[in-house]
Scaffold this active site. Structure first.
Site, PDB file in Angstrom:
ATOM      1  N   LYS A 287     144.678 -40.818 -41.338  1.00 14.61           N
ATOM      2  CA  LYS A 287     145.203 -41.568 -42.475  1.00 14.61           C
ATOM      3  C   LYS A 287     146.174 -42.612 -41.952  1.00 14.61           C
ATOM      4  CE  LYS A 287     144.828 -38.140 -46.144  1.00 14.61           C
ATOM      5  NZ  LYS A 287     145.574 -37.366 -47.165  1.00 14.61           N
ATOM      6  N   GLU A 288     146.099 -43.804 -42.560  1.00 17.09           N
ATOM      7  CA  GLU A 288     147.039 -44.860 -42.217  1.00 17.09           C
ATOM      8  C   GLU A 288     147.685 -45.385 -43.483  1.00 17.09           C
ATOM      9  OE1 GLU A 288     144.902 -47.963 -40.147  1.00 17.09           O
ATOM     10  OE2 GLU A 288     144.270 -48.899 -42.007  1.00 17.09           O
TER      11      GLU A 288
ATOM     12  N   LYS B  79     149.827 -58.249 -41.947  1.00 13.10           N
ATOM     13  CA  LYS B  79     149.631 -56.903 -42.497  1.00 13.10           C
ATOM     14  C   LYS B  79     149.865 -55.908 -41.381  1.00 13.10           C
ATOM     15  CE  LYS B  79     146.087 -55.255 -45.324  1.00 13.10           C
ATOM     16  NZ  LYS B  79     144.638 -55.081 -45.565  1.00 13.10           N
TER      17      LYS B  79
END
Length: 182
Positions: free
Chosen positions: A91-92, A104
């Site tokens: 997960k990021e 970003k």
């Protein structure tokens, strides 16, 4: 560009004066593309990039939006194709999104690199305007890995973000040609 350095940090978890070594790394990739920076950012600065990568299927098998709407705080679960070395998913979290600077940043918060002994794994994507019709896609990976997991530092490569940039470039140029012919 690859930068490596070793730093000594106090190991406070064992309440001793022993020092632990930690490895820091930074990898960068740049790709020039003949589309306006604003068009490239429309892809990179949104969840459209995730959708493009998932549709392609060669880098990532599945991307799940677990929290957020694409802005700061958004969490994505990335599942990799079978046979991907090292891990199956992670997960990021988007930690920075600057539309003015076209920047970003995302950090791995669960699984993946963290299970391989990394204490920090961070991606930065920048779209840099060159002129009205071209830009540079710059991708930077920064990471820290525990000394005892130093052999796993080789899992941090620029290959995936380089392939991502090529995928984005091909998509953007294909769409530019479509727009120009219509």
């Amino acid at each position: 560009m690859v930068a490596w350095c070793w730093a000594s940090t106090l190991n406070t978890s064992q309440n001793s004066s022993a020092e632990k070594l930690k490895m820091f790394g930074q990898l960068s990739h740049e790709l020039e593309i003949n589309v306006p920076a604003s068009e490239a950012w429309e892809l990179y600065g949104t969840l459209r990039l995730a959708k493009l990568v998932e549709e392609d299927g060669t880098l990532i098998q599945k991307i799940e939006l677990t929290e957020g709407d694409g802005g700061i705080g958004t969490i994505l679960k990335l599942t990799f194709p079978p046979g991907t070395p090292g891990f199956t998913d992670y997960k990021e979290k988007f930690t920075k999104l600057d539309n003015e600077k076209r920047l970003k940043e995302a950090e791995v918060i669960e699984g993946g690199y963290l299970e391989l002994g990394f204490t920090f794994y961070h991606n930065r994507f920048e779209v840099i305007e060159m002129d009205n019709d071209s830009c540079i896609l710059r991708s930077t990976i920064e990471y820290d890995v525990k000394e005892e997991a130093a052999a796993n530092a080789s899992y941090a490569t620029i290959d995936a973000v380089a392939k991502l940039a090529e995928l984005a470039k091909n998509h953007l140029i294909k769409n530019k040609v479509s727009k120009d012919t219509h």
